[in-house]
Design a protein around this motif. Structure first.
Motif, PDB file in Angstrom:
ATOM      1  N   CYS A  11      51.382   3.126 -21.537  1.00 38.58           N
ATOM      2  CA  CYS A  11      51.703   2.152 -20.493  1.00 38.58           C
ATOM      3  C   CYS A  11      53.107   1.576 -20.678  1.00 38.58           C
ATOM      4  CB  CYS A  11      50.668   1.038 -20.444  1.00 38.58           C
ATOM      5  SG  CYS A  11      50.716  -0.089 -21.843  1.00 38.58           S
ATOM      6  N   ALA A  12      53.648   1.059 -19.604  1.00 41.39           N
ATOM      7  CA  ALA A  12      55.000   0.505 -19.626  1.00 41.39           C
ATOM      8  C   ALA A  12      55.090  -0.730 -20.514  1.00 41.39           C
ATOM      9  CB  ALA A  12      55.446   0.165 -18.205  1.00 41.39           C
ATOM     10  N   ASN A  13      54.056  -1.550 -20.524  1.00 44.54           N
ATOM     11  CA  ASN A  13      54.053  -2.741 -21.366  1.00 44.54           C
ATOM     12  C   ASN A  13      54.090  -2.355 -22.848  1.00 44.54           C
ATOM     13  OD1 ASN A  13      53.883  -5.557 -21.889  1.00 44.54           O
ATOM     14  ND2 ASN A  13      51.693  -5.332 -22.294  1.00 44.54           N
ATOM     15  N   CYS A  14      53.334  -1.342 -23.213  1.00 51.70           N
ATOM     16  CA  CYS A  14      53.332  -0.859 -24.601  1.00 51.70           C
ATOM     17  C   CYS A  14      54.711  -0.320 -24.976  1.00 51.70           C
ATOM     18  CB  CYS A  14      52.281   0.227 -24.787  1.00 51.70           C
ATOM     19  SG  CYS A  14      50.599  -0.346 -24.471  1.00 51.70           S
ATOM     20  N   ALA A  15      55.341   0.393 -24.053  1.00 55.20           N
ATOM     21  CA  ALA A  15      56.683   0.927 -24.299  1.00 55.20           C
ATOM     22  C   ALA A  15      57.667  -0.207 -24.558  1.00 55.20           C
ATOM     23  CB  ALA A  15      57.139   1.771 -23.110  1.00 55.20           C
ATOM     24  N   ALA A  16      57.554  -1.287 -23.798  1.00 51.77           N
ATOM     25  CA  ALA A  16      58.440  -2.438 -23.986  1.00 51.77           C
ATOM     26  C   ALA A  16      58.204  -3.098 -25.348  1.00 51.77           C
ATOM     27  CB  ALA A  16      58.228  -3.448 -22.866  1.00 51.77           C
ATOM     28  N   LYS A  17      56.944  -3.197 -25.766  1.00 50.48           N
ATOM     29  CA  LYS A  17      56.631  -3.787 -27.071  1.00 50.48           C
ATOM     30  C   LYS A  17      57.208  -2.945 -28.203  1.00 50.48           C
ATOM     31  CE  LYS A  17      52.270  -5.989 -25.782  1.00 50.48           C
ATOM     32  NZ  LYS A  17      50.815  -5.961 -26.000  1.00 50.48           N
ATOM     33  N   VAL A  18      57.052  -1.625 -28.105  1.00 49.21           N
ATOM     34  CA  VAL A  18      57.582  -0.725 -29.131  1.00 49.21           C
ATOM     35  C   VAL A  18      59.105  -0.821 -29.159  1.00 49.21           C
ATOM     36  CG1 VAL A  18      57.850   1.691 -29.817  1.00 49.21           C
ATOM     37  CG2 VAL A  18      55.615   0.855 -29.066  1.00 49.21           C
ATOM     38  N   GLU A  19      59.716  -0.832 -27.983  1.00 46.60           N
ATOM     39  CA  GLU A  19      61.179  -0.932 -27.890  1.00 46.60           C
ATOM     40  C   GLU A  19      61.681  -2.208 -28.571  1.00 46.60           C
ATOM     41  OE1 GLU A  19      63.919  -1.595 -24.142  1.00 46.60           O
ATOM     42  OE2 GLU A  19      63.080   0.431 -24.117  1.00 46.60           O
ATOM     43  N   ASP A  20      61.027  -3.330 -28.329  1.00 45.26           N
ATOM     44  CA  ASP A  20      61.422  -4.594 -28.954  1.00 45.26           C
ATOM     45  C   ASP A  20      61.282  -4.536 -30.475  1.00 45.26           C
ATOM     46  OD1 ASP A  20      62.053  -5.763 -26.537  1.00 45.26           O
ATOM     47  OD2 ASP A  20      60.138  -6.808 -26.337  1.00 45.26           O
ATOM     48  N   ALA A  21      60.204  -3.939 -30.956  1.00 46.93           N
ATOM     49  CA  ALA A  21      59.970  -3.851 -32.393  1.00 46.93           C
ATOM     50  C   ALA A  21      60.992  -2.931 -33.064  1.00 46.93           C
ATOM     51  CB  ALA A  21      58.553  -3.352 -32.672  1.00 46.93           C
ATOM     52  N   VAL A  22      61.290  -1.810 -32.432  1.00 47.16           N
ATOM     53  CA  VAL A  22      62.249  -0.847 -33.000  1.00 47.16           C
ATOM     54  C   VAL A  22      63.649  -1.441 -33.012  1.00 47.16           C
ATOM     55  CG1 VAL A  22      63.365   1.391 -32.587  1.00 47.16           C
ATOM     56  CG2 VAL A  22      60.874   1.199 -32.467  1.00 47.16           C
ATOM     57  N   ARG A  23      63.986  -2.206 -32.005  1.00 47.60           N
ATOM     58  CA  ARG A  23      65.310  -2.826 -31.903  1.00 47.60           C
ATOM     59  C   ARG A  23      65.598  -3.735 -33.105  1.00 47.60           C
ATOM     60  NH1 ARG A  23      65.101  -4.522 -26.558  1.00 47.60           N
ATOM     61  NH2 ARG A  23      65.922  -2.533 -25.879  1.00 47.60           N
ATOM     62  N   LYS A  24      64.560  -4.276 -33.749  1.00 47.36           N
ATOM     63  CA  LYS A  24      64.713  -5.207 -34.872  1.00 47.36           C
ATOM     64  C   LYS A  24      64.930  -4.495 -36.213  1.00 47.36           C
ATOM     65  CE  LYS A  24      61.907  -8.638 -32.554  1.00 47.36           C
ATOM     66  NZ  LYS A  24      60.616  -9.299 -32.481  1.00 47.36           N
ATOM     67  N   ILE A  25      64.809  -3.179 -36.258  1.00 48.58           N
ATOM     68  CA  ILE A  25      64.973  -2.425 -37.500  1.00 48.58           C
ATOM     69  C   ILE A  25      66.454  -2.398 -37.876  1.00 48.58           C
ATOM     70  CG2 ILE A  25      64.766  -0.141 -38.558  1.00 48.58           C
ATOM     71  CD1 ILE A  25      62.331   0.338 -36.726  1.00 48.58           C
ATOM     72  N   ASP A  26      66.742  -2.651 -39.150  1.00 47.23           N
ATOM     73  CA  ASP A  26      68.119  -2.602 -39.642  1.00 47.23           C
ATOM     74  C   ASP A  26      68.689  -1.199 -39.465  1.00 47.23           C
ATOM     75  OD1 ASP A  26      68.197  -5.247 -40.408  1.00 47.23           O
ATOM     76  OD2 ASP A  26      67.589  -4.831 -42.478  1.00 47.23           O
ATOM     77  N   GLY A  27      69.893  -1.134 -38.925  1.00 51.99           N
ATOM     78  CA  GLY A  27      70.556   0.144 -38.724  1.00 51.99           C
ATOM     79  C   GLY A  27      70.420   0.695 -37.312  1.00 51.99           C
ATOM     80  N   PHE A  49      70.211   7.859 -40.808  1.00 50.85           N
ATOM     81  CA  PHE A  49      69.439   8.182 -39.600  1.00 50.85           C
ATOM     82  C   PHE A  49      68.027   8.665 -39.921  1.00 50.85           C
ATOM     83  CE2 PHE A  49      68.122  10.222 -35.731  1.00 50.85           C
ATOM     84  CZ  PHE A  49      68.593   9.348 -34.768  1.00 50.85           C
ATOM     85  N   ASP A  50      67.873   9.561 -40.898  1.00 50.57           N
ATOM     86  CA  ASP A  50      66.540  10.098 -41.211  1.00 50.57           C
ATOM     87  C   ASP A  50      65.588   9.006 -41.703  1.00 50.57           C
ATOM     88  OD1 ASP A  50      67.296  12.646 -40.439  1.00 50.57           O
ATOM     89  OD2 ASP A  50      67.879  13.238 -42.472  1.00 50.57           O
ATOM     90  N   GLU A  51      66.097   8.115 -42.545  1.00 48.02           N
ATOM     91  CA  GLU A  51      65.273   7.012 -43.037  1.00 48.02           C
ATOM     92  C   GLU A  51      64.904   6.057 -41.902  1.00 48.02           C
ATOM     93  OE1 GLU A  51      67.177   5.092 -46.362  1.00 48.02           O
ATOM     94  OE2 GLU A  51      67.772   7.047 -47.167  1.00 48.02           O
ATOM     95  N   ILE A  52      65.874   5.777 -41.041  1.00 44.05           N
ATOM     96  CA  ILE A  52      65.625   4.894 -39.898  1.00 44.05           C
ATOM     97  C   ILE A  52      64.592   5.514 -38.974  1.00 44.05           C
ATOM     98  CG2 ILE A  52      66.664   3.889 -37.821  1.00 44.05           C
ATOM     99  CD1 ILE A  52      69.256   3.558 -39.503  1.00 44.05           C
ATOM    100  N   LEU A  53      64.685   6.823 -38.746  1.00 45.10           N
ATOM    101  CA  LEU A  53      63.735   7.505 -37.862  1.00 45.10           C
ATOM    102  C   LEU A  53      62.312   7.406 -38.408  1.00 45.10           C
ATOM    103  CD1 LEU A  53      63.312   9.105 -35.291  1.00 45.10           C
ATOM    104  CD2 LEU A  53      63.777  11.188 -36.598  1.00 45.10           C
ATOM    105  N   LYS A  54      62.145   7.550 -39.718  1.00 45.98           N
ATOM    106  CA  LYS A  54      60.814   7.395 -40.328  1.00 45.98           C
ATOM    107  C   LYS A  54      60.279   5.983 -40.096  1.00 45.98           C
ATOM    108  CE  LYS A  54      61.515  10.820 -43.931  1.00 45.98           C
ATOM    109  NZ  LYS A  54      61.755  11.043 -45.355  1.00 45.98           N
ATOM    110  N   GLU A  55      61.155   4.995 -40.226  1.00 49.76           N
ATOM    111  CA  GLU A  55      60.741   3.610 -40.000  1.00 49.76           C
ATOM    112  C   GLU A  55      60.414   3.364 -38.525  1.00 49.76           C
ATOM    113  OE1 GLU A  55      62.159  -0.922 -41.077  1.00 49.76           O
ATOM    114  OE2 GLU A  55      63.290   0.765 -41.888  1.00 49.76           O
ATOM    115  N   VAL A  56      61.155   4.014 -37.630  1.00 51.67           N
ATOM    116  CA  VAL A  56      60.884   3.904 -36.191  1.00 51.67           C
ATOM    117  C   VAL A  56      59.488   4.445 -35.886  1.00 51.67           C
ATOM    118  CG1 VAL A  56      61.517   4.844 -33.928  1.00 51.67           C
ATOM    119  CG2 VAL A  56      63.281   3.915 -35.431  1.00 51.67           C
TER     120      VAL A  56
END
Length: 71
Positions: A11-27, A49-56
């Motif tokens: 759902c679009a709401n879930c996508a927005a929540k994930v986007e907000d959470a990922v935006r807060k990751i360092d890097g 990038f590889d470490e950040i992607l795993k965290e994403v």
């Protein structure tokens, strides 16, 4: 480095929540998740990038366990 991934989410709401959470990751410089096209564009530090992607992926699964990121 900016990369595009297939990102399946329910759902679009879930996508927005994930986007907000990922935006807060360092890097992470920017992230855009498009629910309609089921795509994610991630711009992050080249050196980590590889470490950040795993965290994403971990963060996305924590927020929305049913989502799938095709790397």
């Amino acid at each position: 480095m900016k990369k595009r991934y297939k990102f399946v989410i329910d759902c679009a709401n879930c996508a927005a929540k994930v986007e907000d959470a990922v935006r807060k990751i360092d890097g992470v410089h920017s992230v855009t998740i498009n629910f309609m096209s089921q795509k994610m564009v991630l711009d992050a530090d080249d050196a980590l990038f590889d470490e950040i992607l795993k965290e994403v992926v971990a963060t996305a699964k924590k927020v929305e366990p049913d989502c799938e990121l095709s790397v």
